[in-house]
Design a protein around this motif. Structure first.
Motif, PDB file in Angstrom:
ATOM      1  N   ILE A  77     -14.452  29.858  -3.578  1.00 45.98           N
ATOM      2  CA  ILE A  77     -13.380  29.141  -4.264  1.00 45.98           C
ATOM      3  C   ILE A  77     -12.861  27.968  -3.422  1.00 45.98           C
ATOM      4  N   THR A  78     -12.082  27.112  -4.080  1.00 44.88           N
ATOM      5  CA  THR A  78     -11.327  26.074  -3.380  1.00 44.88           C
ATOM      6  C   THR A  78     -10.029  26.715  -2.910  1.00 44.88           C
ATOM      7  N   ALA A  79      -9.978  27.088  -1.638  1.00 48.39           N
ATOM      8  CA  ALA A  79      -8.868  27.893  -1.109  1.00 48.39           C
ATOM      9  C   ALA A  79      -7.753  27.000  -0.580  1.00 48.39           C
ATOM     10  N   THR A  80      -7.104  26.302  -1.501  1.00 48.46           N
ATOM     11  CA  THR A  80      -6.030  25.403  -1.088  1.00 48.46           C
ATOM     12  C   THR A  80      -4.806  26.201  -0.643  1.00 48.46           C
ATOM     13  N   PHE A  81      -4.082  25.630   0.319  1.00 46.66           N
ATOM     14  CA  PHE A  81      -2.806  26.215   0.732  1.00 46.66           C
ATOM     15  C   PHE A  81      -1.895  25.077   1.151  1.00 46.66           C
ATOM     16  N   PHE A  82      -0.618  25.374   1.352  1.00 43.47           N
ATOM     17  CA  PHE A  82       0.366  24.313   1.529  1.00 43.47           C
ATOM     18  C   PHE A  82       1.457  24.759   2.488  1.00 43.47           C
ATOM     19  N   SER A  83       2.233  23.784   2.965  1.00 49.93           N
ATOM     20  CA  SER A  83       3.378  24.087   3.824  1.00 49.93           C
ATOM     21  C   SER A  83       4.583  24.511   3.001  1.00 49.93           C
ATOM     22  N   ASN A  84       4.776  23.868   1.840  1.00 49.94           N
ATOM     23  CA  ASN A  84       5.954  24.133   1.012  1.00 49.94           C
ATOM     24  C   ASN A  84       5.599  23.854  -0.442  1.00 49.94           C
ATOM     25  N   SER A  85       5.732  24.843  -1.290  1.00 53.00           N
ATOM     26  CA  SER A  85       5.341  24.685  -2.701  1.00 53.00           C
ATOM     27  C   SER A  85       6.452  24.084  -3.548  1.00 53.00           C
ATOM     28  N   GLY A  86       7.664  24.035  -3.011  1.00 58.69           N
ATOM     29  CA  GLY A  86       8.788  23.549  -3.813  1.00 58.69           C
ATOM     30  C   GLY A  86       9.297  24.558  -4.820  1.00 58.69           C
ATOM     31  N   GLY A  87       8.779  25.778  -4.782  1.00 61.12           N
ATOM     32  CA  GLY A  87       9.268  26.833  -5.676  1.00 61.12           C
ATOM     33  C   GLY A  87       8.332  27.186  -6.806  1.00 61.12           C
ATOM     34  N   GLN A  88       7.367  26.306  -7.095  1.00 60.47           N
ATOM     35  CA  GLN A  88       6.404  26.610  -8.149  1.00 60.47           C
ATOM     36  C   GLN A  88       5.137  25.795  -7.911  1.00 60.47           C
ATOM     37  N   THR A  89       3.983  26.442  -8.069  1.00 64.17           N
ATOM     38  CA  THR A  89       2.712  25.731  -7.916  1.00 64.17           C
ATOM     39  C   THR A  89       2.323  25.078  -9.232  1.00 64.17           C
ATOM     40  N   LEU A  90       1.317  24.213  -9.181  1.00 70.28           N
ATOM     41  CA  LEU A  90       0.795  23.550 -10.364  1.00 70.28           C
ATOM     42  C   LEU A  90      -0.536  24.158 -10.793  1.00 70.28           C
ATOM     43  N   ASN A  91      -0.870  24.010 -12.050  1.00 69.78           N
ATOM     44  CA  ASN A  91      -2.242  24.243 -12.470  1.00 69.78           C
ATOM     45  C   ASN A  91      -3.121  23.172 -11.828  1.00 69.78           C
ATOM     46  N   SER A  92      -4.332  23.533 -11.492  1.00 70.11           N
ATOM     47  CA  SER A  92      -5.201  22.606 -10.769  1.00 70.11           C
ATOM     48  C   SER A  92      -5.411  21.294 -11.518  1.00 70.11           C
ATOM     49  N   GLU A  93      -5.530  21.350 -12.852  1.00 74.07           N
ATOM     50  CA  GLU A  93      -5.809  20.130 -13.615  1.00 74.07           C
ATOM     51  C   GLU A  93      -4.597  19.197 -13.686  1.00 74.07           C
ATOM     52  N   GLU A  94      -3.416  19.704 -13.320  1.00 74.42           N
ATOM     53  CA  GLU A  94      -2.227  18.855 -13.324  1.00 74.42           C
ATOM     54  C   GLU A  94      -2.155  17.978 -12.074  1.00 74.42           C
ATOM     55  N   TYR A  95      -2.901  18.342 -11.071  1.00 75.67           N
ATOM     56  CA  TYR A  95      -2.914  17.559  -9.832  1.00 75.67           C
ATOM     57  C   TYR A  95      -4.276  16.933  -9.592  1.00 75.67           C
ATOM     58  N   TRP A  96      -5.327  17.753  -9.770  1.00 77.80           N
ATOM     59  CA  TRP A  96      -6.689  17.244  -9.709  1.00 77.80           C
ATOM     60  C   TRP A  96      -7.220  17.118 -11.141  1.00 77.80           C
ATOM     61  N   THR A  97      -8.499  17.003 -11.307  1.00 79.59           N
ATOM     62  CA  THR A  97      -9.058  16.829 -12.650  1.00 79.59           C
ATOM     63  C   THR A  97      -9.641  18.111 -13.231  1.00 79.59           C
ATOM     64  N   MET A  98     -10.090  19.025 -12.370  1.00 82.96           N
ATOM     65  CA  MET A  98     -10.816  20.202 -12.852  1.00 82.96           C
ATOM     66  C   MET A  98      -9.885  21.393 -13.061  1.00 82.96           C
ATOM     67  N   LYS A  99     -10.057  22.054 -14.188  1.00 83.12           N
ATOM     68  CA  LYS A  99      -9.320  23.273 -14.463  1.00 83.12           C
ATOM     69  C   LYS A  99     -10.029  24.452 -13.817  1.00 83.12           C
ATOM     70  N   LEU A 100      -9.342  25.126 -12.910  1.00 86.23           N
ATOM     71  CA  LEU A 100      -9.915  26.279 -12.224  1.00 86.23           C
ATOM     72  C   LEU A 100      -9.111  27.515 -12.596  1.00 86.23           C
ATOM     73  N   PRO A 101      -9.791  28.578 -13.017  1.00 84.54           N
ATOM     74  CA  PRO A 101      -9.068  29.750 -13.529  1.00 84.54           C
ATOM     75  C   PRO A 101      -8.234  30.463 -12.472  1.00 84.54           C
ATOM     76  N   TYR A 102      -8.553  30.277 -11.204  1.00 82.23           N
ATOM     77  CA  TYR A 102      -7.800  30.967 -10.151  1.00 82.23           C
ATOM     78  C   TYR A 102      -6.676  30.106  -9.559  1.00 82.23           C
ATOM     79  N   LEU A 103      -6.559  28.858 -10.007  1.00 84.23           N
ATOM     80  CA  LEU A 103      -5.467  27.993  -9.561  1.00 84.23           C
ATOM     81  C   LEU A 103      -4.538  27.719 -10.751  1.00 84.23           C
ATOM     82  N   ARG A 104      -3.745  28.758 -11.085  1.00 80.20           N
ATOM     83  CA  ARG A 104      -2.805  28.680 -12.191  1.00 80.20           C
ATOM     84  C   ARG A 104      -1.388  28.567 -11.640  1.00 80.20           C
ATOM     85  N   SER A 105      -0.530  27.909 -12.392  1.00 77.40           N
ATOM     86  CA  SER A 105       0.854  27.711 -11.972  1.00 77.40           C
ATOM     87  C   SER A 105       1.579  29.059 -11.888  1.00 77.40           C
TER      88      SER A 105
END
Length: 227
Positions: free
Chosen positions: A195-223
């Protein structure tokens, strides 16, 4: 192979043996052997590297390799121009002049690299279980992006473009333990693809769906809400 001090415009550095013994190789020949506490200076001269030891010029070479001869080899790099803090690393390096600066590539054991990225990315005061999770994430991310910089002569850089990597993990033994306890583990999706194992320093309280930031919809990167 990890590029270290990436894009720092280094022109000269000191290489010091912390633990073990090293041989310097250039042009398929051993030009110098270094023991613990021995130092050598590498300086960029146009498109080559000058090697100086005890104020004696050893030679000017296209590339110099520092290879450890013992089972546990640790070295320190102190940039002298421009000046930066000393960093300590495991295993071996390759040095050459590229695009007007010294390119330093650390040939390091993968699990030692994983432990070092955990410390650089996640600090050293977290619970051990966190370090295990972060070890799996770091290992998965590195494996997924293993060929990202191949055209430049290395696999990954030491910046957040790949993963922060500021040298050997030394501040908390639980970090190295977590890396060893999860050795070889990566995360795959339902198709057994890493998988694309993205991680972050601070999510701001809620993550995004992958397609909202990148172009590809990934089933394991859901908001999700992240408290």
């Amino acid at each position: 192979n990890i590029s270290i001090f990436t894009n720092q415009n280094l022109q000269s550095i000191y290489f010091t043996v912390v633990t073990g013994k090293y041989k310097l190789i250039a042009g398929n020949k051993v030009i110098l052997t270094l023991n613990e506490n021995d130092s050598v200076r590498f300086k960029r001269l146009s498109d080559k590297v000058e090697v100086v030891c005890d104020k004696e010029i050893i030679g000017v070479f296209d590339m110099v390799q520092a290879t450890g001869l013992n089972t546990n080899n640790i070295f320190a790099i102190t940039p002298t121009f421009p000046k930066q803090n000393t960093r300590v690393y495991d295993d071996d390096i390759f040095i050459k002049s590229v695009n007007g600066e010294l390119q330093i590539v650390n040939d390091v054991n993968f699990e030692k690299y994983v432990a070092a990225t955990i410390e650089s990315e996640g600090g050293y005061v977290a619970p051990t279980e966190y370090y295990k999770v972060q070890a799996i994430l770091c290992r998965t991310y590195a494996t997924k992006n293993y060929q990202r910089h191949l055209s430049e002569g290395f696999n990954l850089c030491d910046k957040v473009h790949c993963q922060a990597y500021r040298g050997k993990a030394v501040k908390n033994p639980n970090i190295v333990k977590a890396s060893n306890q999860t050795k070889g583990l990566v995360i795959v999706d339902s198709n057994q693809e890493i998988i694309t194992a993205t991680f972050f320093s601070n999510s701001g309280g809620q993550t995004l769906n992958s397609e909202e930031y990148w172009t590809m919809k990934l089933p394991y990167l859901r908001s999700i809400k992240d408290t």
